[in-house]
Design a protein around this motif. Structure first.
Motif, short mmCIF file in Angstrom:
data_model
loop_
_atom_site.label_atom_id
_atom_site.label_comp_id
_atom_site.label_asym_id
_atom_site.label_seq_id
_atom_site.Cartn_x
_atom_site.Cartn_y
_atom_site.Cartn_z
N ARG A 17 0.10 -0.58 0.03
CA ARG A 17 1.02 -0.20 1.11
C ARG A 17 2.14 -1.23 1.26
NH1 ARG A 17 -3.77 0.33 4.10
NH2 ARG A 17 -2.96 -1.00 5.79
N GLY A 18 1.80 -2.51 1.10
CA GLY A 18 2.82 -3.54 1.18
C GLY A 18 3.86 -3.41 0.08
N ALA A 19 3.41 -3.15 -1.14
CA ALA A 19 4.33 -2.97 -2.25
C ALA A 19 5.25 -1.79 -2.02
CB ALA A 19 3.54 -2.79 -3.56
N ARG A 20 4.67 -0.68 -1.59
CA ARG A 20 5.47 0.52 -1.37
C ARG A 20 6.50 0.31 -0.26
NH1 ARG A 20 3.57 5.18 -3.81
NH2 ARG A 20 4.57 6.44 -2.21
N ALA A 21 6.09 -0.39 0.78
CA ALA A 21 7.02 -0.65 1.89
C ALA A 21 8.18 -1.54 1.44
CB ALA A 21 6.28 -1.30 3.05
N ALA A 22 7.94 -2.37 0.43
CA ALA A 22 8.98 -3.26 -0.08
C ALA A 22 9.82 -2.60 -1.17
CB ALA A 22 8.34 -4.53 -0.64
N GLY A 23 9.47 -1.39 -1.59
CA GLY A 23 10.16 -0.76 -2.69
C GLY A 23 9.83 -1.38 -4.03
N ALA A 24 8.68 -2.05 -4.11
CA ALA A 24 8.26 -2.71 -5.35
C ALA A 24 7.27 -1.85 -6.11
CB ALA A 24 7.63 -4.07 -5.03
N VAL A 25 7.16 -2.08 -7.40
CA VAL A 25 6.14 -1.42 -8.20
C VAL A 25 4.79 -1.97 -7.80
CG1 VAL A 25 5.27 -1.05 -10.53
CG2 VAL A 25 7.74 -1.07 -10.12
N SER A 26 3.87 -1.09 -7.47
CA SER A 26 2.53 -1.50 -7.05
C SER A 26 1.60 -1.53 -8.25
CB SER A 26 1.97 -0.53 -6.00
OG SER A 26 0.61 -0.83 -5.73
N VAL A 27 1.17 -2.74 -8.61
CA VAL A 27 0.20 -2.93 -9.69
C VAL A 27 -1.11 -3.34 -9.04
CG1 VAL A 27 -0.39 -4.24 -11.76
CG2 VAL A 27 2.00 -3.59 -11.32
N ALA A 28 -2.15 -2.57 -9.26
CA ALA A 28 -3.43 -2.83 -8.59
C ALA A 28 -4.50 -3.23 -9.59
CB ALA A 28 -3.88 -1.58 -7.83
N VAL A 29 -5.38 -4.12 -9.13
CA VAL A 29 -6.52 -4.55 -9.95
C VAL A 29 -7.79 -4.29 -9.14
CG1 VAL A 29 -5.36 -6.23 -11.41
CG2 VAL A 29 -6.11 -6.92 -9.14
N PRO A 30 -8.80 -3.62 -9.73
CA PRO A 30 -10.01 -3.28 -8.98
C PRO A 30 -11.04 -4.41 -8.97
CG PRO A 30 -10.10 -2.27 -11.14
CD PRO A 30 -8.79 -3.00 -11.06
#
Length: 214
Positions: free
Chosen positions: A158-171
């Motif tokens: 959510r933070g990445a999306r709010a910043a307009g950044a590409v969200s890369v997630a690691v599980p």
């Protein structure tokens, strides 16, 4: 602030560093000191949100600020030494630098303690910003020009999306790959940060160094 073609943000807990051993020790010490039952194993299974949210599960609201201060005071000695870097963390930061970029850690953790963790494991980002969670991370990411943000929690997505950044997630934290995808992550690195250098190379080859979602 200088302009960089590539700036990548990283979360701290369970993204760069496995803080579970140390946080478990800090909660156990707080429980012993106060005589309050705290299920430390449960607490470390849901890392990500601010400390005060977890403390509110174990203490009355009026005691949470006091307990947060006490926890943070004992944290450096109890929580930093036993917490290792996660596999691939050093190589992930190195990959950004080798691509001519800059790294910033944006975390919900109290900033002085975040810096102690990073120093202890030999990680040296260009900037560290603490005490920010979920969408509140967006301001720091925009301020530092981050076009990619890497995290392990749906709050990081959510933070990445709010910043307009590409969200890369690691599980590697409390959220599995399916949860991260459902939250809107642009990419989930199922192998954790070990997969990040190859992803970054492909991303920059596509001209993604300065791209944003918006």
């Amino acid at each position: 602030m200088p302009s960089y073609a590539l700036t990548v943000g990283f979360d701290l807990d369970m993204t760069l560093i496995d803080t579970r051993p140390g946080i478990r020790a800090a909660y156990e010490a707080l429980a012993a000191e106060t005589g309050t039952r705290i299920d430390a194993d449960l607490a470390v299974s849901r890392l990500g949100p601010p400390l005060e949210r977890e403390l509110a599960e174990w203490f009355p609201a009026e005691r949470v600020p006091e307990m947060a201060d006490r926890y943070r005071a004992t944290y450096p000695a109890l929580a930093v030494p036993p917490s290792p870097a996660l596999p691939g963390a050093l190589d992930a930061l190195r990959a950004v630098r080798e691509a001519g970029g800059r790294t910033v850690v944006v975390t919900a953790k109290y900033e002085p303690n975040a810096r102690l963790h990073l120093d202890h494991v030999g990680l040296a980002p260009d900037a560290v910003v603490g005490s920010l969670w979920a969408e509140a991370k967006a301001g720091a990411l925009r301020e530092h020009g981050a076009t990619v943000y890497v995290g392990d929690h749906t709050g990081d997505v959510r933070g990445a999306r709010a910043a307009g950044a590409v969200s890369v997630a690691v599980p590697t934290g409390p959220c599995d790959a399916a949860e991260l995808r459902a939250a809107g992550a642009d990419v989930v690195l199922t192998g954790g940060l070990a997969d990040f250098p190859a992803w970054l190379a492909a991303h920059t080859a596509r001209g993604g160094a300065a791209s944003t979602r918006a």
